[in-house]
Scaffold this active site. Structure first.
Site, PDB file in Angstrom:
ATOM      1  N   ARG A  61       2.465   8.454  -5.407  1.00 18.02           N
ATOM      2  CA  ARG A  61       3.912   8.354  -5.209  1.00 18.02           C
ATOM      3  C   ARG A  61       4.665   8.027  -6.499  1.00 18.02           C
ATOM      4  NH1 ARG A  61       1.801   6.668  -0.246  1.00 18.02           N
ATOM      5  NH2 ARG A  61       1.749   4.534  -1.006  1.00 18.02           N
ATOM      6  N   GLU A  98      -8.792  -4.523  -2.309  1.00 19.27           N
ATOM      7  CA  GLU A  98      -9.112  -5.372  -1.158  1.00 19.27           C
ATOM      8  C   GLU A  98     -10.488  -5.004  -0.594  1.00 19.27           C
ATOM      9  OE1 GLU A  98      -5.760  -5.403   1.378  1.00 19.27           O
ATOM     10  OE2 GLU A  98      -6.632  -6.944   2.679  1.00 19.27           O
TER      11      GLU A  98
HETATM   12  P1  AMP Z   1      -1.044  -3.141  -5.280  1.00 19.49           P
HETATM   13  O1  AMP Z   1      -2.097  -2.675  -6.221  1.00 19.49           O
HETATM   14  O2  AMP Z   1      -1.537  -4.124  -4.253  1.00 19.49           O
HETATM   15  O3  AMP Z   1       0.195  -3.634  -6.005  1.00 19.49           O
HETATM   16  O4  AMP Z   1      -0.600  -1.884  -4.422  1.00 19.49           O
HETATM   17  C1  AMP Z   1       0.256  -0.935  -4.940  1.00 19.49           C
HETATM   18  C2  AMP Z   1      -0.112   0.466  -4.530  1.00 19.49           C
HETATM   19  O5  AMP Z   1      -0.500   0.548  -3.155  1.00 19.49           O
HETATM   20  C3  AMP Z   1       1.084   1.378  -4.691  1.00 19.49           C
HETATM   21  O6  AMP Z   1       0.626   2.610  -5.230  1.00 19.49           O
HETATM   22  C4  AMP Z   1       1.641   1.547  -3.300  1.00 19.49           C
HETATM   23  O7  AMP Z   1       2.061   2.873  -3.089  1.00 19.49           O
HETATM   24  C5  AMP Z   1       0.509   1.153  -2.350  1.00 19.49           C
HETATM   25  N1  AMP Z   1       0.914   0.138  -1.360  1.00 19.49           N
HETATM   26  C6  AMP Z   1       0.456  -1.138  -1.291  1.00 19.49           C
HETATM   27  N2  AMP Z   1       0.981  -1.797  -0.232  1.00 19.49           N
HETATM   28  C7  AMP Z   1       1.803  -0.920   0.373  1.00 19.49           C
HETATM   29  C8  AMP Z   1       2.662  -1.007   1.531  1.00 19.49           C
HETATM   30  N3  AMP Z   1       2.773  -2.119   2.271  1.00 19.49           N
HETATM   31  N4  AMP Z   1       3.379   0.090   1.863  1.00 19.49           N
HETATM   32  C9  AMP Z   1       3.295   1.226   1.125  1.00 19.49           C
HETATM   33  N5  AMP Z   1       2.498   1.366   0.042  1.00 19.49           N
HETATM   34  C10 AMP Z   1       1.762   0.319  -0.342  1.00 19.49           C
END
Ligand code: AMP
Length: 179
Positions: A61, A98
């Site tokens: 995205r 995770e």
């Molecule tokens: P993080 O590495 O935990 O910051 O997760 C970020 C990535 O996961 C991004 O590329 C987001 O598109 C996706 N992502 C994580 N949590 C969500 C959520 N609640 N809704 C949509 N996309 C998410």
């Protein structure tokens, strides 16, 4: 168009892709011409005077608004992709998610020491993906790195996680994770 109206256009999908996750679906905002334009224009306003030469988008995205911003600023666009997708020689970074490990890649030679880079993704959650992307771009030895997400999920401490590692992130919008 206001930030509030853009936030109202983002759809919350409970329990996707797994139970307990409140998925923030930006496709409903992207489909509205005014929202899409607001996202591009707001980013261009923030970054146009920083001498950015390359926008680096995180799969998948980060590939939507990122190139539109790059074109508007006269910069190029470089994709960061998941393992095994890029055809030529790559730089790689593995990081803990995770559930298990993930590896991201970028083409060798896509960036050089003169580049001022804006790394972009749609959502900041825990910050793990952005940290890995920064480490990957650092491997290319660029001049300066800025980081941006369209939306910060507040309450997951992604901003703090990055700040503790020396990375200051800029997000256009903030949403409570449980909203
Ligand atoms: P993080 O590495 O935990 O910051 O997760 C970020 C990535 O996961 C991004 O590329 C987001 O598109 C996706 N992502 C994580 N949590 C969500 C959520 N609640 N809704 C949509 N996309 C998410």
């Amino acid at each position: 168009m206001t930030a509030k109206e853009v936030i109202a256009s983002i759809r919350n999908v409970p329990d996707f892709p797994i139970p307990g996750i409140q998925f923030k679906d930006i496709t409903t905002a992207l489909a509205k011409p005014d929202c899409l334009k607001w996202m591009r224009d707001e980013m261009v306003k923030r970054y146009k005077d920083l001498g950015i030469t390359q926008v680096v988008g995180i799969e998948s995205r980060g590939f939507i608004v990122g190139p539109a911003v790059a074109i508007e600023m006269g910069a190029g666009f470089v994709p960061i992709r998941k393992s095994g997708k890029l055809p030529a020689e790559t730089l790689k970074v593995s990081y803990d998610k995770e559930y298990g490990k993930d590896t991201i890649e970028m083409h060798k030679g896509a960036l050089n020491e003169n580049d001022v880079v804006l790394i972009h993704d749609d959502i900041l959650a825990t910050g793990g993906s952005m940290l890995a992307a920064v480490e990957l771009v650092q491997k290319a030895g660029v001049k300066k790195i800025y980081t941006n997400c369209l939306i910060e999920l507040e309450g997951l401490n992604g901003r703090q996680f990055l700040s503790e590692r020396g990375i200051e992130i800029d997000c256009l919008l903030g949403i409570e994770v449980d909203e």
